[in-house]
Design a protein around this motif. Sequence first.
Motif, mmCIF file in Angstrom:
data_model
loop_
_atom_site.group_PDB
_atom_site.id
_atom_site.type_symbol
_atom_site.label_atom_id
_atom_site.label_comp_id
_atom_site.label_asym_id
_atom_site.label_seq_id
_atom_site.Cartn_x
_atom_site.Cartn_y
_atom_site.Cartn_z
ATOM 1 N N VAL A 138 40.925 35.420 54.625
ATOM 2 C CA VAL A 138 40.560 35.870 53.491
ATOM 3 C C VAL A 138 38.730 36.124 53.781
ATOM 4 N N ASN A 139 38.928 37.729 54.107
ATOM 5 C CA ASN A 139 37.166 37.921 54.199
ATOM 6 C C ASN A 139 36.634 37.941 52.520
ATOM 7 N N THR A 140 35.568 36.579 52.671
ATOM 8 C CA THR A 140 34.640 36.382 51.489
ATOM 9 C C THR A 140 33.092 37.050 51.846
ATOM 10 N N ALA A 141 32.811 37.532 50.170
ATOM 11 C CA ALA A 141 31.790 38.028 50.697
ATOM 12 C C ALA A 141 30.406 37.182 49.874
ATOM 13 N N LEU A 142 29.720 37.273 49.909
ATOM 14 C CA LEU A 142 28.567 36.559 49.546
ATOM 15 C C LEU A 142 27.843 37.633 48.425
ATOM 16 N N LYS A 143 27.935 36.978 47.615
ATOM 17 C CA LYS A 143 27.070 37.538 46.592
ATOM 18 C C LYS A 143 25.760 36.987 46.181
ATOM 19 N N TRP A 144 24.123 37.215 46.443
ATOM 20 C CA TRP A 144 23.357 36.133 46.290
ATOM 21 C C TRP A 144 22.842 36.094 44.184
ATOM 22 N N PRO A 145 23.075 34.387 44.811
ATOM 23 C CA PRO A 145 22.311 33.406 44.742
ATOM 24 C C PRO A 145 24.255 32.280 45.183
ATOM 25 N N ASN A 146 24.677 32.863 43.913
ATOM 26 C CA ASN A 146 26.575 31.487 44.438
ATOM 27 C C ASN A 146 27.498 32.191 43.804
ATOM 28 N N ASP A 147 27.720 33.787 44.377
ATOM 29 C CA ASP A 147 29.201 33.913 43.461
ATOM 30 C C ASP A 147 29.440 34.288 45.276
ATOM 31 N N LEU A 148 31.621 34.322 45.122
ATOM 32 C CA LEU A 148 31.907 34.424 45.870
ATOM 33 C C LEU A 148 33.218 35.853 46.445
ATOM 34 N N LEU A 149 33.035 36.944 46.641
ATOM 35 C CA LEU A 149 33.907 37.586 46.214
ATOM 36 C C LEU A 149 34.701 37.499 47.529
ATOM 37 N N VAL A 150 36.071 38.411 47.328
ATOM 38 C CA VAL A 150 37.355 39.039 47.832
ATOM 39 C C VAL A 150 37.104 40.987 47.983
ATOM 40 N N THR A 151 38.214 41.207 48.057
ATOM 41 C CA THR A 151 37.865 42.959 48.447
ATOM 42 C C THR A 151 39.846 42.879 47.703
ATOM 43 N N VAL A 152 40.036 43.427 46.725
ATOM 44 C CA VAL A 152 41.122 43.924 45.930
ATOM 45 C C VAL A 152 41.235 45.257 45.676
ATOM 46 N N GLY A 153 42.409 45.334 46.558
ATOM 47 C CA GLY A 153 42.327 47.127 46.695
ATOM 48 C C GLY A 153 41.458 47.486 47.768
ATOM 49 N N ASP A 154 40.623 48.060 47.284
ATOM 50 C CA ASP A 154 39.457 49.001 47.596
ATOM 51 C C ASP A 154 38.065 48.417 46.885
ATOM 52 N N GLU A 155 38.215 46.849 45.945
ATOM 53 C CA GLU A 155 36.746 46.899 45.107
ATOM 54 C C GLU A 155 36.618 45.414 45.652
ATOM 55 N N GLU A 156 35.507 45.051 45.206
ATOM 56 C CA GLU A 156 34.998 44.010 45.142
ATOM 57 C C GLU A 156 35.194 43.500 43.610
ATOM 58 N N ARG A 157 35.856 42.057 43.874
ATOM 59 C CA ARG A 157 35.624 41.167 42.695
ATOM 60 C C ARG A 157 34.868 40.167 43.076
ATOM 61 N N LYS A 158 34.974 39.274 41.922
ATOM 62 C CA LYS A 158 34.463 37.640 42.271
ATOM 63 C C LYS A 158 35.828 36.729 42.335
ATOM 64 N N ALA A 159 35.931 36.140 43.351
ATOM 65 C CA ALA A 159 36.986 34.960 43.071
ATOM 66 C C ALA A 159 36.580 33.609 43.177
ATOM 67 N N GLY A 160 35.144 33.361 43.280
ATOM 68 C CA GLY A 160 34.575 32.141 42.394
ATOM 69 C C GLY A 160 33.396 32.181 42.756
ATOM 70 N N GLY A 161 32.767 30.934 42.468
ATOM 71 C CA GLY A 161 30.592 30.709 41.727
ATOM 72 C C GLY A 161 30.679 29.181 42.087
ATOM 73 N N ILE A 162 29.480 28.879 42.693
ATOM 74 C CA ILE A 162 28.958 27.707 42.938
ATOM 75 C C ILE A 162 27.891 27.352 41.600
ATOM 76 N N LEU A 163 27.281 25.925 41.218
ATOM 77 C CA LEU A 163 26.470 25.976 40.774
ATOM 78 C C LEU A 163 26.525 23.948 41.844
ATOM 79 N N ALA A 164 24.669 24.377 41.653
ATOM 80 C CA ALA A 164 24.125 22.757 41.727
ATOM 81 C C ALA A 164 23.337 22.821 41.105
ATOM 82 N N GLU A 165 23.395 21.229 40.290
ATOM 83 C CA GLU A 165 22.495 20.242 39.923
ATOM 84 C C GLU A 165 22.109 18.881 40.355
ATOM 85 N N ARG A 166 20.651 19.071 40.234
ATOM 86 C CA ARG A 166 19.605 17.715 40.278
ATOM 87 C C ARG A 166 20.605 15.996 40.173
#
Length: 296
Positions: A138-166
């Motif tokens: 899967v070609n996963t693109a990164l939306k700054w700063p923490n979203d993981l995007l994939v392409t469904v059809g011809d549309e970029e959509r969010k498939a995941g996210g990242i959260l950092a905590e001290r």
Amino acid sequence: MMPPDEQGNPPNGPREPRSDRWSDLDRPPLNAAALRRALVREGGLWSGVEVVQRTGSTNTDLVALAAAGKAAEGTVLVAEEQNAGRGRLDRSWTAPARSGLFFSVLLRPAEVPIARWGWLPLLTGVAVATGLARAAGVNTALKWPNDLLVTVGDEERKAGGILAERAGEDAVVIGIGLNVTLREDELPVPTAASLALAGARTTDRDTLLRAVLRSLEDWYGRWRAAGGDPAASGLQDTYAAGCATLGRLVRAELPGDRSITGEAVAIDGDGRLVLATEEGVQEPVGAGDIVHLRPA
């Protein structure tokens, strides 16, 4: 007359829905023992892998364990289901049980100056994208700063996210949420997606989790060996190459109800997104929501 079955259902009557861990065979449970055998090794980063059936938030749980001195660096906590998962800005993250990967890791980058710890969410994004490309195609693109995007059809959509905590003075907990088998009718919003919808060649969560954690171990090791230097470790260039935000007209929604619109032109040495505004000013953005705008 036949007796009721082991779930207590009458032999020819209506059946109660099963709620045990095998009730959805399209979404089998993770194999915690196999994950530990594959990932925990002498001299490696991962010191323990625990899988729980249900929790509020793996980040909240792991931060508490770290604060109590009950978690070593490299602890991985995975939940089959989260009912109080969080994204940035305390947004909720929910999904059906065993439909994704919901996990947190504890890192203690003692060799890296704290000023460079802000690269950890971006490093995690690179590691997840790299691991998914190898394991799932899967070609996963990164939306700054923490979203993981994939392409469904011809549309970029969010498939995941990242959260950092001290987690205290010397540790960071990184949480990752990734939709794996969500179907179209299960998506929380139309702009969401899953690896299955993006055409992943495998949705085996054991395989995907191993690939992501091995990739994260590799990138974290490179970054730590370079003292957190994003250029020397190759992180800055690799993130920029996979960042779907760069080259786009975007709106940065900043704290204090401010916003900036401009072209995203670079990721600077501190991991900030640099916007070139219509006024000819290059303005770095270190925190905020980024909205990808359509070209004028």
